[in-house]
Design an enzyme around this catalytic site. Structure first.
Site, PDB file in Angstrom:
ATOM      1  N   HIS A   1     -38.652  15.510  68.817  1.00  0.00           N
ATOM      2  CA  HIS A   1     -38.065  15.705  67.490  1.00  0.00           C
ATOM      3  C   HIS A   1     -37.209  14.504  67.097  1.00  0.00           C
ATOM      4  O   HIS A   1     -36.760  14.398  65.970  1.00  0.00           O
ATOM      5  CB  HIS A   1     -37.263  17.010  67.386  1.00  0.00           C
ATOM      6  CG  HIS A   1     -36.010  17.063  68.215  1.00  0.00           C
ATOM      7  ND1 HIS A   1     -35.714  18.119  69.038  1.00  0.00           N
ATOM      8  CD2 HIS A   1     -34.950  16.219  68.336  1.00  0.00           C
ATOM      9  CE1 HIS A   1     -34.543  17.906  69.631  1.00  0.00           C
ATOM     10  NE2 HIS A   1     -34.064  16.767  69.215  1.00  0.00           N
ATOM     11  N   HIS A   2     -37.014  13.575  68.030  1.00  0.00           N
ATOM     12  CA  HIS A   2     -36.354  12.328  67.682  1.00  0.00           C
ATOM     13  C   HIS A   2     -37.365  11.327  67.155  1.00  0.00           C
ATOM     14  O   HIS A   2     -37.007  10.218  66.789  1.00  0.00           O
ATOM     15  CB  HIS A   2     -35.668  11.728  68.919  1.00  0.00           C
ATOM     16  CG  HIS A   2     -34.630  12.620  69.508  1.00  0.00           C
ATOM     17  ND1 HIS A   2     -33.300  12.593  69.124  1.00  0.00           N
ATOM     18  CD2 HIS A   2     -34.715  13.583  70.456  1.00  0.00           C
ATOM     19  CE1 HIS A   2     -32.623  13.502  69.818  1.00  0.00           C
ATOM     20  NE2 HIS A   2     -33.456  14.117  70.631  1.00  0.00           N
TER      21      HIS A   2
ATOM     22  N   TYR B   1     -27.730  17.683  75.863  1.00  0.00           N
ATOM     23  CA  TYR B   1     -27.276  18.977  76.353  1.00  0.00           C
ATOM     24  C   TYR B   1     -26.368  18.813  77.552  1.00  0.00           C
ATOM     25  O   TYR B   1     -25.436  19.594  77.751  1.00  0.00           O
ATOM     26  CB  TYR B   1     -28.466  19.898  76.630  1.00  0.00           C
ATOM     27  CG  TYR B   1     -29.084  20.310  75.336  1.00  0.00           C
ATOM     28  CD1 TYR B   1     -30.269  19.754  74.888  1.00  0.00           C
ATOM     29  CD2 TYR B   1     -28.415  21.198  74.497  1.00  0.00           C
ATOM     30  CE1 TYR B   1     -30.785  20.085  73.656  1.00  0.00           C
ATOM     31  CE2 TYR B   1     -28.924  21.526  73.272  1.00  0.00           C
ATOM     32  CZ  TYR B   1     -30.111  20.967  72.854  1.00  0.00           C
ATOM     33  OH  TYR B   1     -30.606  21.292  71.623  1.00  0.00           O
TER      34      TYR B   1
ATOM     35  N   LYS C   1     -24.524  32.259  71.883  1.00  0.00           N
ATOM     36  CA  LYS C   1     -23.226  31.850  72.425  1.00  0.00           C
ATOM     37  C   LYS C   1     -22.137  31.936  71.353  1.00  0.00           C
ATOM     38  O   LYS C   1     -21.041  32.442  71.599  1.00  0.00           O
ATOM     39  CB  LYS C   1     -23.302  30.426  72.978  1.00  0.00           C
ATOM     40  CG  LYS C   1     -24.212  30.336  74.190  1.00  0.00           C
ATOM     41  CD  LYS C   1     -24.058  29.033  74.933  1.00  0.00           C
ATOM     42  CE  LYS C   1     -22.800  28.977  75.787  1.00  0.00           C
ATOM     43  NZ  LYS C   1     -22.861  29.868  76.931  1.00  0.00           N
TER      44      LYS C   1
ATOM     45  N   GLU D   1     -30.163  14.803  77.880  1.00  0.00           N
ATOM     46  CA  GLU D   1     -28.866  14.121  77.951  1.00  0.00           C
ATOM     47  C   GLU D   1     -27.869  14.708  76.950  1.00  0.00           C
ATOM     48  O   GLU D   1     -26.697  14.898  77.281  1.00  0.00           O
ATOM     49  CB  GLU D   1     -29.061  12.623  77.686  1.00  0.00           C
ATOM     50  CG  GLU D   1     -27.801  11.824  77.380  1.00  0.00           C
ATOM     51  CD  GLU D   1     -26.841  11.713  78.549  1.00  0.00           C
ATOM     52  OE1 GLU D   1     -27.261  12.019  79.690  1.00  0.00           O
ATOM     53  OE2 GLU D   1     -25.675  11.346  78.332  1.00  0.00           O
TER      54      GLU D   1
ATOM     55  N   SER E   1     -15.600  28.967  76.642  1.00  0.00           N
ATOM     56  CA  SER E   1     -15.581  30.374  77.078  1.00  0.00           C
ATOM     57  C   SER E   1     -14.278  30.697  77.794  1.00  0.00           C
ATOM     58  O   SER E   1     -13.672  31.740  77.552  1.00  0.00           O
ATOM     59  CB  SER E   1     -16.768  30.656  77.994  1.00  0.00           C
ATOM     60  OG  SER E   1     -17.972  30.554  77.271  1.00  0.00           O
TER      61      SER E   1
ATOM     62  N   HIS F   1     -33.134  13.779  75.296  1.00  0.00           N
ATOM     63  CA  HIS F   1     -32.768  15.066  74.758  1.00  0.00           C
ATOM     64  C   HIS F   1     -31.975  15.919  75.753  1.00  0.00           C
ATOM     65  O   HIS F   1     -30.896  16.404  75.413  1.00  0.00           O
ATOM     66  CB  HIS F   1     -33.922  15.843  74.111  1.00  0.00           C
ATOM     67  CG  HIS F   1     -33.294  16.897  73.308  1.00  0.00           C
ATOM     68  ND1 HIS F   1     -32.777  16.653  72.047  1.00  0.00           N
ATOM     69  CD2 HIS F   1     -32.907  18.140  73.644  1.00  0.00           C
ATOM     70  CE1 HIS F   1     -32.142  17.737  71.643  1.00  0.00           C
ATOM     71  NE2 HIS F   1     -32.215  18.650  72.601  1.00  0.00           N
TER      72      HIS F   1
ATOM     73  N   HIS G   1     -20.604   0.804  71.033  1.00  0.00           N
ATOM     74  CA  HIS G   1     -19.881   2.025  70.691  1.00  0.00           C
ATOM     75  C   HIS G   1     -20.642   3.238  71.225  1.00  0.00           C
ATOM     76  O   HIS G   1     -20.076   4.101  71.903  1.00  0.00           O
ATOM     77  CB  HIS G   1     -19.700   2.132  69.176  1.00  0.00           C
ATOM     78  CG  HIS G   1     -19.275   3.485  68.689  1.00  0.00           C
ATOM     79  ND1 HIS G   1     -17.994   3.978  68.847  1.00  0.00           N
ATOM     80  CD2 HIS G   1     -19.955   4.472  68.061  1.00  0.00           C
ATOM     81  CE1 HIS G   1     -17.919   5.195  68.329  1.00  0.00           C
ATOM     82  NE2 HIS G   1     -19.091   5.528  67.845  1.00  0.00           N
TER      83      HIS G   1
ATOM     84  N   SER H   1     -24.201   6.746  89.561  1.00  0.00           N
ATOM     85  CA  SER H   1     -22.955   7.510  89.597  1.00  0.00           C
ATOM     86  C   SER H   1     -23.185   8.955  89.188  1.00  0.00           C
ATOM     87  O   SER H   1     -22.741   9.894  89.870  1.00  0.00           O
ATOM     88  CB  SER H   1     -21.930   6.863  88.659  1.00  0.00           C
ATOM     89  OG  SER H   1     -20.844   7.728  88.444  1.00  0.00           O
ATOM     90  N   SER H   2     -23.917   9.166  88.091  1.00  0.00           N
ATOM     91  CA  SER H   2     -24.177  10.532  87.626  1.00  0.00           C
ATOM     92  C   SER H   2     -24.985  11.320  88.634  1.00  0.00           C
ATOM     93  O   SER H   2     -24.741  12.492  88.864  1.00  0.00           O
ATOM     94  CB  SER H   2     -24.936  10.504  86.307  1.00  0.00           C
ATOM     95  OG  SER H   2     -24.142  10.033  85.278  1.00  0.00           O
TER      96      SER H   2
ATOM     97  N   ARG I   1     -29.027   4.451  58.654  1.00  0.00           N
ATOM     98  CA  ARG I   1     -28.016   4.211  59.674  1.00  0.00           C
ATOM     99  C   ARG I   1     -28.187   2.826  60.255  1.00  0.00           C
ATOM    100  O   ARG I   1     -29.198   2.161  60.061  1.00  0.00           O
ATOM    101  CB  ARG I   1     -28.079   5.287  60.763  1.00  0.00           C
ATOM    102  CG  ARG I   1     -29.393   5.431  61.464  1.00  0.00           C
ATOM    103  CD  ARG I   1     -29.409   6.563  62.454  1.00  0.00           C
ATOM    104  NE  ARG I   1     -28.655   6.300  63.659  1.00  0.00           N
ATOM    105  CZ  ARG I   1     -28.890   6.888  64.834  1.00  0.00           C
ATOM    106  NH1 ARG I   1     -29.851   7.770  64.941  1.00  0.00           N
ATOM    107  NH2 ARG I   1     -28.158   6.616  65.888  1.00  0.00           N
TER     108      ARG I   1
ATOM    109  N   ASP J   1     -12.661  21.331  98.754  1.00  0.00           N
ATOM    110  CA  ASP J   1     -12.927  20.048  98.088  1.00  0.00           C
ATOM    111  C   ASP J   1     -14.403  20.046  97.696  1.00  0.00           C
ATOM    112  O   ASP J   1     -15.089  21.064  97.824  1.00  0.00           O
ATOM    113  CB  ASP J   1     -12.601  18.861  99.006  1.00  0.00           C
ATOM    114  CG  ASP J   1     -12.260  17.591  98.211  1.00  0.00           C
ATOM    115  OD1 ASP J   1     -13.117  17.110  97.439  1.00  0.00           O
ATOM    116  OD2 ASP J   1     -11.131  17.089  98.359  1.00  0.00           O
TER     117      ASP J   1
ATOM    118  N   THR K   1     -28.350  29.239  71.336  1.00  0.00           N
ATOM    119  CA  THR K   1     -27.088  28.637  70.899  1.00  0.00           C
ATOM    120  C   THR K   1     -26.337  29.609  70.008  1.00  0.00           C
ATOM    121  O   THR K   1     -25.118  29.781  70.132  1.00  0.00           O
ATOM    122  CB  THR K   1     -27.355  27.321  70.149  1.00  0.00           C
ATOM    123  OG1 THR K   1     -28.307  26.559  70.884  1.00  0.00           O
ATOM    124  CG2 THR K   1     -26.083  26.519  70.002  1.00  0.00           C
TER     125      THR K   1
ATOM    126  N   TRP L   1     -27.868   2.163  70.931  1.00  0.00           N
ATOM    127  CA  TRP L   1     -27.736   2.757  72.264  1.00  0.00           C
ATOM    128  C   TRP L   1     -29.064   3.336  72.725  1.00  0.00           C
ATOM    129  O   TRP L   1     -29.270   3.544  73.905  1.00  0.00           O
ATOM    130  CB  TRP L   1     -26.626   3.821  72.289  1.00  0.00           C
ATOM    131  CG  TRP L   1     -27.058   5.209  71.976  1.00  0.00           C
ATOM    132  CD1 TRP L   1     -27.177   5.777  70.745  1.00  0.00           C
ATOM    133  CD2 TRP L   1     -27.454   6.229  72.914  1.00  0.00           C
ATOM    134  NE1 TRP L   1     -27.621   7.073  70.848  1.00  0.00           N
ATOM    135  CE2 TRP L   1     -27.799   7.387  72.159  1.00  0.00           C
ATOM    136  CE3 TRP L   1     -27.574   6.277  74.304  1.00  0.00           C
ATOM    137  CZ2 TRP L   1     -28.232   8.573  72.751  1.00  0.00           C
ATOM    138  CZ3 TRP L   1     -28.010   7.465  74.905  1.00  0.00           C
ATOM    139  CH2 TRP L   1     -28.333   8.599  74.128  1.00  0.00           C
TER     140      TRP L   1
END
Lengths: 384, 528, 190
Positions: free
Chosen positions: B304-305, B259, B333, B257, B270, B255, B78, B171-172, B452, B107, B330, B143
């Protein structure tokens, strides 16, 4: 119209605040909020949590307030000609600096509490905590007490065959007993994969990492039984290895220590006795229910291919010495079948082996041999 | 924001190829954008089905539906599918459709590489999903695949997992190279960087983040592969390695990732808020500054993880402060969006509803993130449902809502047809209610003590788990409505004008709806 | 495509390769960083321990704990679990290990210190945990040495140090997959 909007806005805010601060709401919060816990640290952590929470609520109310107000006051209908302002350096600076200052205000108590938690000086009592798949081992270093702590909730409760008890999934066979008022230091590590030892009432959570030690300490003020969990995914039964700590007055702790040491002597004595097949079978059935059913199932069918069936198994029926070896050493490389020789005493190992060799029609189809505690003691003697 | 004085768009080449092979061979950014979007929708439904299995099992205490081993496979897949198969490809699809048009380019810079970037994705996910049928089952280590659970103790399918992650990463990376070169080298004359629309800015920054961190993920899984197959000991204490090293390398990727998964959402929001407030976005330059600061800060907060892993006090303090700091840009924004709405002239079409919900609910996710940043409090939140609530708030009513908003907003441009506004609003309200009923109680469940990644729980968590599951079923079912709406719109609807929305700004709104197969073959002149 | 575009592509490709290399560079970087800062609590061999053997300092508590990682059947325990020593003085300790199996086995010991910021003040001249592997014949037993000195500069607030040693079987296959690859019997055939 503007006035009306403001008044209704004010009304909403006041009633919200009243609702939040009323004692009734606070009582209901026990179910949905963090525990205050039973140590000075846990209370400090709780206060910190509530402080940050309320700051966030206030900021949210202000920001969303402006937003919701705009949503109602500045619809196209009510305000067909939108304003055209689109930048203001002063405002941008203001709402950069003010939040920064709020963060500094939050960071100070947070840093202080963290520094207190990190005080790593000696404990009055040091307990080595080892995470296994899927149970905890506790070794009291000073008193040399050593035991495993397994979940005792029945599989029948888990699989909805019988009603669930009050402490469903939060009950263990051997509880960690500590005295109140003394500094307890936990030295946390793991035997296989990464686990994590969490006691919410003490505000302690440290990862249990194989090969490394993490420390945590606590001083519990209030006697009671406190329940925690494993909090790092560690495989199949990650959700089934709870932590239970019982804090008791000093004299109760002392007699518990004495009892534990006496138990060890008693086990040694019992090993010498001559056990009958029936005695071993009865005891073995209990040991099996506690330690083996999760993987090998109550009916001995297992979950092949990973957890082999014991009912009808060739080794269980005909090869007692191989079976002893498996029970004592485990099966590598992952040791999903653990080295139970480290966790169970000789009597329990002999009993559970005897049980498995005689249960589920294994006795009729196999050699029906029993294994005695003396056999296990012999096995443990050095090979060479 | 730029307004266009002139645009020449009448040099038509041939239209799209005929037949199904059009989709295999296309190098057209619009086609490839469509492919990415449909792919991500399919992955969203598959990942969503797995979420339904998870929530069904958690509906009541006890094991009813699946065994713990399979449950761990569901939660792992998932996460992987939603992160790498739904959210990221959707944003790439939007980038493909919109970036060339928004900068006035014909293009993407590398159209054939663009095709390759897409087509390796279905391959990668077929490999990943097929692991469900392999011996030992699919990956079951979350994951975030921490070692040694994902190395020494992993099922044989871990090798296929590593292979598919490498392909997704490729790919990314290729996609990001394309985006950066397009933005840096193919903007229409007169479009300076500061005149670029914010969605383009958000993707420029995101693409740089991807270039920086996807190779680190590739490194991490390569080290895993070596530990598993070639006897090395990167993460194995027995051989002199360190399981915690894995976490550092993973989160150095992980991390930024997250963002990567939200910056394009900021760009989309926006555009939409500006349009439906009929008021120029407040603080354009400041919004660019904010996104850039967030991206840079994202590199120094990874641990922080890992607050409970046993780092020394100095490290924990540093990561706490740095993480708290991200709240500043943040917040800027959020304030800018709200100020854009203030004294605007607002209407509430479906894209605006999703965007407003994004601002509110993402902010709530941001608040729980701020709470998580406070290290001593994090000791009580880490690896509980409080974290699950946090990241689902920023990802579902965050990233996913912004993707849905974008689809509603731009689908008239892509198809030439307006979507059914009543159905769109219905989809919005069902999703909004569903998402909050699902994830808000999870804050409480986590605070009250539920960890979890568990298939079962103690009795005090039962009531709110049941509520959460009901919300999940509602949310899941509502996405079938979304599928219906999209298909219906593709097939027909009220004809859309080039401008589509009153107050819409940007080059994409100067071309016809549907946008011609080739747009801006001659670059437009951009002045204001 | 214009020259600018080609240049950008080249730069980005270098960046990708660079970041991939960086991730592998993180491995030794992590060790160096941990060494300097003591972050992971591992004590490595000291080159200047002798300089720490100065005047006798204060008394601190030293605790040794041991653990056998999964699959390690040896007897392994500290000869003395809890002791008091003085900083600034050379101290010798031993761990007892015995290979109780009938196979030759090689163990590797991993050490960990708590509190981790004590690590920089613990100078080990000799430690069995530095060895790549400790090989024992079937039935062989051994006393494994540690020679160390705790520097007088140890922060005042540290009054007790715990040294933990975990032994692993060096020869164990590192995964189920490697196990399959080398045709070992993974599960008992029953």
């Amino acid at each position: 119209m503007f006035k009306k909007a403001t008044t209704s806005f004010n009304c909403k805010v006041s009633s919200l605040l009243i609702a939040l601060f009323s004692s009734q709401t606070f009582a209901a919060w026990d179910d949905i909020n963090m525990t205050e816990g039973v140590t000075a640290i846990s209370k400090e952590v709780f206060e910190l949590h509530m402080l940050i929470f309320w700051i966030c609520v206030v900021i949210g109310v202000i920001v969303f307030g402006v937003m919701f107000y705009s949503m109602f006051a500045y619809t196209k209908k009510k305000n067909p000609n939108p304003s055209t302002f689109h930048e203001n350096t002063k405002v941008e600076l203001a709402w950069t600096i003010v939040p920064f200052l709020i963060l500094v205000f939050m960071a100070i108590p947070a840093s202080n509490t963290l520094t207190t938690i990190y005080d790593d000086s000696a404990g009055d009592i040091n307990i080595q905590v080892v995470g296994y798949q899927w149970k905890w081992q506790y070794k009291y270093l000073e008193d040399e007490i050593d035991f495993f702590s397994n979940l005792t909730t029945d599989l029948d409760e888990i699989y909805n065959k019988t009603p669930k008890g009050e402490h469903y999934l939060e009950e263990v066979d051997e509880v960690v007993v500590i005295p109140v008022g003394k500094k307890i230091r936990f030295l946390i590590t793991a035997n296989d994969v990464i686990h994590s030892w969490w006691m919410p009432d003490f505000a302690i959570k440290q990862d249990a990492i194989p090969g490394f030690i993490n420390t945590a300490w606590t001083v519990v003020d209030k006697p009671g039984t406190y329940r925690g969990k494993c909090t790092e995914l560690c495989g199949k039964n990650h959700g089934f290895m709870p932590v239970v700590v019982k804090a008791v007055p000093q004299d109760e702790y002392d007699s518990w220590v004495k009892n534990k040491k006496e138990e060890a002597f008693k086990i040694a004595e019992l090993t010498e006795k001559d056990w009958t097949k029936e005695e071993l079978f009865e005891r073995g059935e209990e040991v099996y229910a506690k330690n083996c059913v999760a993987c090998h199932q109550t009916n001995g069918q297992g979950i092949p291919p990973i957890f082999p069936a014991l009912a009808g198994s060739d080794i269980v029926m005909n090869d007692a010495s191989r079976q002893i070896e498996i029970l004592m050493e485990g099966v590598g490389p992952t040791y999903a079948m653990q080295a139970f020789g480290k966790q169970l005493n000789e009597i329990d190992i002999a009993a559970v082996i005897t049980y498995s060799r005689n249960a589920w029609s294994n006795a009729e189809n196999g050699d029906g041999k029993i294994v005695t505690p003396k056999d296990i003691v012999d096995y443990k003697k050095p090979k060479v | 924001m730029s307004a266009v004085i002139e645009s020449h768009d009448h040099e038509h080449h041939h239209g799209p190829a005929k037949g199904i092979t059009r989709w295999f061979y296309t190098t057209n950014h619009k086609d490839i954008g469509t492919l990415y979007l449909w792919f991500s929708f399919a992955m969203f439904l598959i990942g969503g089905a797995m979420a339904m299995v998870i929530r069904a099992e958690l509906f009541q205490p006890g094991m009813q539906i699946v065994e713990p081993e399979f449950y761990n496979q569901m939660l792992t897949l998932h996460g992987l599918i939603m992160v790498f198969g739904a959210v990221m490809p959707a944003f790439v699809g939007l980038a493909n459709w919109l970036v060339p048009m928004m900068v006035g380019a014909p293009d993407m810079a590398l159209p054939r590489m663009n095709n390759l970037s897409f087509w390796i994705l279905p391959f990668a996910f077929t490999v990943l999903l097929s692991s469900l049928f392999m011996e030992g089952g699919a990956p079951n280590f979350g994951w975030t695949f921490y070692a040694p659970l994902s190395t020494t103790y992993a099922p044989p399918s871990v090798t296929f997992f590593i292979f598919s992650v490498h392909i997704m990463g490729a790919s990314s990376i290729m996609g990001s190279i394309n985006v950066i070169v397009t933005i840096m080298n193919m903007r229409a004359p007169g479009m300076t960087l500061m005149k670029m629309p914010l969605f383009v800015w958000s993707w420029l920054i995101t693409a740089y983040l991807l270039i920086a961190v996807m190779p680190v993920l590739a490194g991490a899984v390569t080290m895993m592969l070596m530990d598993i197959h070639f006897g090395t000991s990167f993460f194995d204490a027995a051989g002199g390695g360190d399981p915690v090293l894995f976490q550092h390398i993973f989160w150095f990727f992980g991390h930024p990732e997250v963002y990567i998964m939200i910056l394009p959402a900021f760009g989309i929001t926006s555009h939409i808020i500006e349009t439906f407030s009929r008021k120029q976005l407040f603080g354009h330059a400041s919004m660019v500054w904010a996104m850039t600061s967030i991206a840079i800060l994202s590199f120094v907060v990874w641990a922080h993880h890992m607050f409970t892993v046993g780092m020394p006090l100095a490290a924990e303090l540093f990561f706490m402060w740095a993480t708290m700091l991200i709240a500043v840009p943040t917040g800027v924004k959020v304030f800018n969006w709200v100020t854009t709405m203030f004294k605007g002239s607002i209407t509430y079409e479906t894209p605006m509803l999703f965007s407003i919900a994004f601002v509110v609910l993402f902010t709530i996710g941001g608040f729980s993130g701020l709470m998580l940043a406070i290290t001593p409090a994090d000791f009580q939140y880490h690896d509980t449902y409080f974290v699950v609530a946090h990241f689902h708030y920023v990802l579902v009513p965050g990233a996913i809502f912004s993707i849905m908003a974008a689809v509603y907003f731009w689908i008239p441009k892509w198809t030439g047809n307006m979507y059914d506004e009543r159905l769109g609003k219905l989809h919005f309200w069902l999703s909004f209610i569903g998402v909050n009923v699902t994830f808000f109680p999870q804050h409480w469940i986590g605070l009250a003590g539920m960890p979890r990644r568990v298939p079962d729980y103690a009795l005090q968590f039962a009531d709110w788990n049941m509520v959460s599951s009901v919300g999940a079923f509602l949310f899941g079912a509502s996405q079938i409505l979304f599928l219906f709406i999209v298909i219906k719109t593709v097939m027909g609807g009220k004809k859309a004008t080039p401008e589509v929305w009153e107050g819409a700004r940007g080059l994409e709104w100067t071309v016809e709806s549907p946008a011609p197969y080739h747009t801006f073959t001659t670059p437009p002149k951009v002045t204001q | 495509m214009n020259e600018g575009g080609k240049k950008t592509i080249k730069l980005l490709c270098f960046a990708v390769l660079g970041m991939f290399t960086f991730s592998f560079a993180l491995v030794p970087l992590y060790d160096v960083f941990c060494d300097i800062t003591g972050l992971n609590g591992k004590v490595t061999q000291s080159t200047n321990a002798e300089t720490s053997i100065t005047a006798e300092g204060r008394e601190i508590g030293l605790q040794f704990i041991s653990h056998n990682n999964a699959g390690m059947p040896w007897v392994f325990k500290p000869s003395k679990k809890v002791l008091k020593i003085k900083t600034g003085t050379l101290h010798e300790a031993t761990f007892y290990a015995k290979n109780t199996t009938n196979k030759i086995m090689t163990a590797r010991a991993v050490n960990s210190v708590a509190p981790s910021n004590a690590k920089n003040y613990i100078k080990k001249i000799e430690c069995f945990c530095f060895a790549e592997g400790i090989e024992l014949m079937p039935g062989e037993e051994i006393l494994l040495p540690i020679k160390m000195v705790v520097d007088n500069e140890l922060p005042q607030e540290i009054k007790n140090i715990v040294l933990s040693y975990t032994i692993f079987d060096s020869n164990i296959e590192h995964s189920i997959i490697m196990n399959h690859d080398s045709d070992h019997e993974m599960e008992p055939s029953i």
